[in-house]
Motif scaffolding. Sequence first.
Motif, short mmCIF file in Angstrom:
data_model
loop_
_atom_site.label_atom_id
_atom_site.label_comp_id
_atom_site.label_asym_id
_atom_site.label_seq_id
_atom_site.Cartn_x
_atom_site.Cartn_y
_atom_site.Cartn_z
N PHE A 1 0.84 -1.19 0.00
CA PHE A 1 0.00 0.00 0.00
C PHE A 1 0.88 1.24 0.00
N SER A 2 0.41 2.24 -0.68
CA SER A 2 1.15 3.49 -0.68
C SER A 2 0.84 4.22 0.63
N GLY A 3 1.68 5.13 1.01
CA GLY A 3 1.47 5.88 2.24
C GLY A 3 2.79 6.22 2.86
N ALA A 4 2.74 6.86 4.04
CA ALA A 4 3.97 7.39 4.64
C ALA A 4 5.03 6.33 4.90
N GLY A 5 4.63 5.09 5.11
CA GLY A 5 5.62 4.07 5.45
C GLY A 5 6.22 3.37 4.23
N LEU A 6 5.94 3.86 3.06
CA LEU A 6 6.42 3.19 1.84
C LEU A 6 7.95 3.11 1.86
N PRO A 7 8.50 1.92 1.63
CA PRO A 7 9.97 1.81 1.73
C PRO A 7 10.70 2.34 0.49
N VAL A 8 10.31 3.52 0.06
CA VAL A 8 10.96 4.15 -1.09
C VAL A 8 11.15 5.63 -0.78
N GLN A 9 12.39 6.11 -0.92
CA GLN A 9 12.67 7.53 -0.72
C GLN A 9 13.09 8.12 -2.07
N ILE A 10 12.66 9.34 -2.31
CA ILE A 10 13.08 9.97 -3.57
C ILE A 10 13.97 11.17 -3.27
N THR A 11 15.11 11.21 -3.94
CA THR A 11 15.99 12.38 -3.86
C THR A 11 16.05 12.97 -5.26
N ARG A 12 15.76 14.24 -5.37
CA ARG A 12 15.90 14.90 -6.68
C ARG A 12 17.10 15.82 -6.62
N MET A 13 18.06 15.57 -7.49
CA MET A 13 19.27 16.40 -7.53
C MET A 13 19.35 17.11 -8.88
N HIS A 14 19.82 18.31 -8.85
CA HIS A 14 19.89 19.13 -10.07
C HIS A 14 21.32 19.65 -10.19
N LEU A 15 21.93 19.46 -11.31
CA LEU A 15 23.26 20.03 -11.47
C LEU A 15 23.47 20.64 -12.84
N ARG A 16 24.25 21.67 -12.83
CA ARG A 16 24.69 22.31 -14.08
C ARG A 16 26.20 22.25 -14.03
N TYR A 17 26.81 21.72 -15.07
CA TYR A 17 28.23 21.44 -14.96
C TYR A 17 28.94 21.62 -16.29
N THR A 18 30.23 21.76 -16.20
CA THR A 18 31.06 21.80 -17.39
C THR A 18 32.15 20.73 -17.22
N ALA A 19 32.88 20.49 -18.29
CA ALA A 19 33.95 19.49 -18.24
C ALA A 19 34.98 19.87 -17.17
N ASP A 20 35.22 21.17 -17.01
CA ASP A 20 36.22 21.60 -16.03
C ASP A 20 35.71 21.49 -14.60
N SER A 21 34.45 21.82 -14.42
CA SER A 21 33.95 21.86 -13.04
C SER A 21 33.60 20.48 -12.51
N PHE A 22 33.35 19.51 -13.37
CA PHE A 22 33.08 18.14 -12.93
C PHE A 22 34.05 17.19 -13.61
N PRO A 23 35.32 17.19 -13.16
CA PRO A 23 36.31 16.37 -13.85
C PRO A 23 36.10 14.86 -13.69
N GLU A 24 35.33 14.45 -12.68
CA GLU A 24 35.12 13.02 -12.45
C GLU A 24 33.65 12.67 -12.66
N ASP A 25 33.39 11.40 -12.97
CA ASP A 25 32.01 10.93 -13.01
C ASP A 25 31.39 11.09 -11.63
#
Lengths: 267, 457
Positions: free
Chosen positions: B348-372
């Motif tokens: 059943f859906s509801g507060a105890g659902l064993p799923v958490q969602i994280t939404r991440m947002h990034l804006r990047y360039t080759a220089d600013s994110f040199p690693e995966d």
Amino acid sequence: MSLRALVHYDPRIWQLSIMGSLLCLGVVFRDFSLQPLQILLTFVAGILTQKFFLHTRQLHARGLLSALITCFGLCLLVRSSTLWVHPILASLAISSKFLLRIHNRHVFNPANLGVILGLTLFPETWVATGQWGSDLSTALWLIAGGFWVAGNAGRLDISAYFLLFYTTLFFAIRIGWYGYPLSVMLHQLQNGALLLFAFFMISDPMTIPLHPWARILHAFIVAVFAYVWQYGLYKNQSLIWALFFASLLVPLWNVLFTGPAYQWRSS
Amino acid sequence: MFYLPALLISGVPLKEKIVLRKLTTLTMLLWLPLTAQAFCGFYVAKADTSLYNQASQVVIVRKEDKTVLSLMNDYQGDLKDFALVIPVPQVLQQGQIHIGDAKLFEHLDNFSAPRLVEYHDQDPCQPMVAYAMAPGSDAMTKYKSDRIADRKGLGVTVEAEYTVGEYDIVILSAKESDGLETWLTSNGYKIPPGASVALEPYIKQGLKFFVAKVNLAEQSKTQLKFLRPLQFAFESPKFMLPIRLGMINAKGPQELIVYALTEKGRVEANNYQTIKLPSNLDIPVFVKNEFSDFYKAMFDVQVNKHKLSAVFTEYFWNMGWCDPCAAEPLAPAELKQLGVFWLSPEQFSGAGLPVQITRMHLRYTADSFPEDLMFQETGDTQNFQGRYVLRHPWQGKPEQCEAAQTYFKQLHERHVQEAKTLAELTGWDLANIRQKMDLKDQSSTQTQDKQWWKSLW
């Protein structure tokens, strides 16, 4: 007393002020996700635990600076959704100095053990390795450099050896063999967690081998373990785990390579 | 929740209203300049057509080592030119590859989008508070949407070949990056310069390459104008997203939204700083009509402040509920389609659902994110949402009662603060903001302050 004389008196005073300022910087400017009450409780629990053991064991009033350093270390590293994890870890970490002893030395760096206990015992606890932005890391480099110059702990050789071994491994395998660009290496060196570890955790003179050669060996083991943990097994918090496991071998190194016991100058 | 006190008067809630507005990726995209693609793989053009992709969305579902990755892009070029190369940890079998539903991305986007909430001040002469919530209106997000022969001697092996949905998929292993580059080039792909250098670390670490192209015949059968998301399920100890390849032919900063669905806690980057965006702030009501502009400007300010090198958390919540809801939580069946394999059908859906969602947002360039991007699931369970609040003033007059006079004084201070907040968040000109808000200048407030004794007796 001049700063130099003060640091000469006890390098932990210098270390305390650095860790304190890093904590302030982090909380104020860096979104360290740390509540003031968590910090307060850590220190209250840490100091009370230290006092408790000093009192029950009828020891001279000492070790307070070390207890404060442990508390700062835990605040800088450990993150938790609850209020009670930090004080419990501070108590356990400082208790370990009195309870887990071999050859009259404590086995684990208290903050290191505290983080390990946090990660293993408490589900809502984590270590934010990425929390240091590059600007703060730069500051940390400068501070660490200052610590190096002014610091007279007499055991900073291990920081240098560790950084040397770790970066050599990283460079040889990831840059040299895999072909990652050099910027990846620079990005790694900017990681505040690495620097904090090298200068303020592995360098703890009370838990590293007494003999200089054994310290080089210890630094090598920590560096290799950390590299394999992170890049071979893809597990997190490699430095913390590496030091934890390598610490178990230190009593052995102290038997094989004997050296004079370390004393803080002010003690 | 904490900001929605539902006090009742005689058991009847007052008809105060909170109107919700959420910012979907689409509304953001509309304002973004056309940039080159951003993705975990890179597009390799078969012709000289310019390929554009504005922002990518990735869903990572992960528990232990089991991972389901869904990739949604806003590919705008000619479908026959589309191709995608992604490093994968193993040779994927056909059953591990699946075509996802773009609507699920839309739902996830709507559910987790930064939101604008609206309150109406109550009558200060009748000091009772009551709020009720109106369901948010769903903003619509619309997504637009040769067989390869092996050559010997290049060290490239075609490990598997499938047609899944509208995609022709080849899984390659390679011994040398030069060989792989030559193979792709001789099979008609136009490789961006620098590709072989970027491919090399993946080859050295024994990764395989998932190469997808559009099968035009199959695509026309779908009668869709866009490409559906690709999903694949695999096991790997690495919790990461390969973003480096996507930067080879990038012409500017890239935009990426990552939705992480995990069982326990918030997900954050391990090798970059992860920062929560400023949230739960009161801003002037005129922003209602320019929420997209507001959010875009605020995001720009934050991104630049951190020199394009941070990952921003926009949302973290249990997947079973929300407060206020920008869209209904995804049903367990939808989550299962996204790859949440640990949910049982009768869950059943509801507060105890064993799923958490994280939404991440990034804006990047080759220089600013040199690693995966490397991730970790933390023990953090504290909810977070990008939430901005509009408070409409009460429409009465100061003469109505004594409390009303105090109310208007406080209202003015509040407006001054809102203007300041907005200027700080967006970098917009404070004078302009104050003008738009029709705010009196500081001197009249100061005069009021000087007559502090007026309210004394």
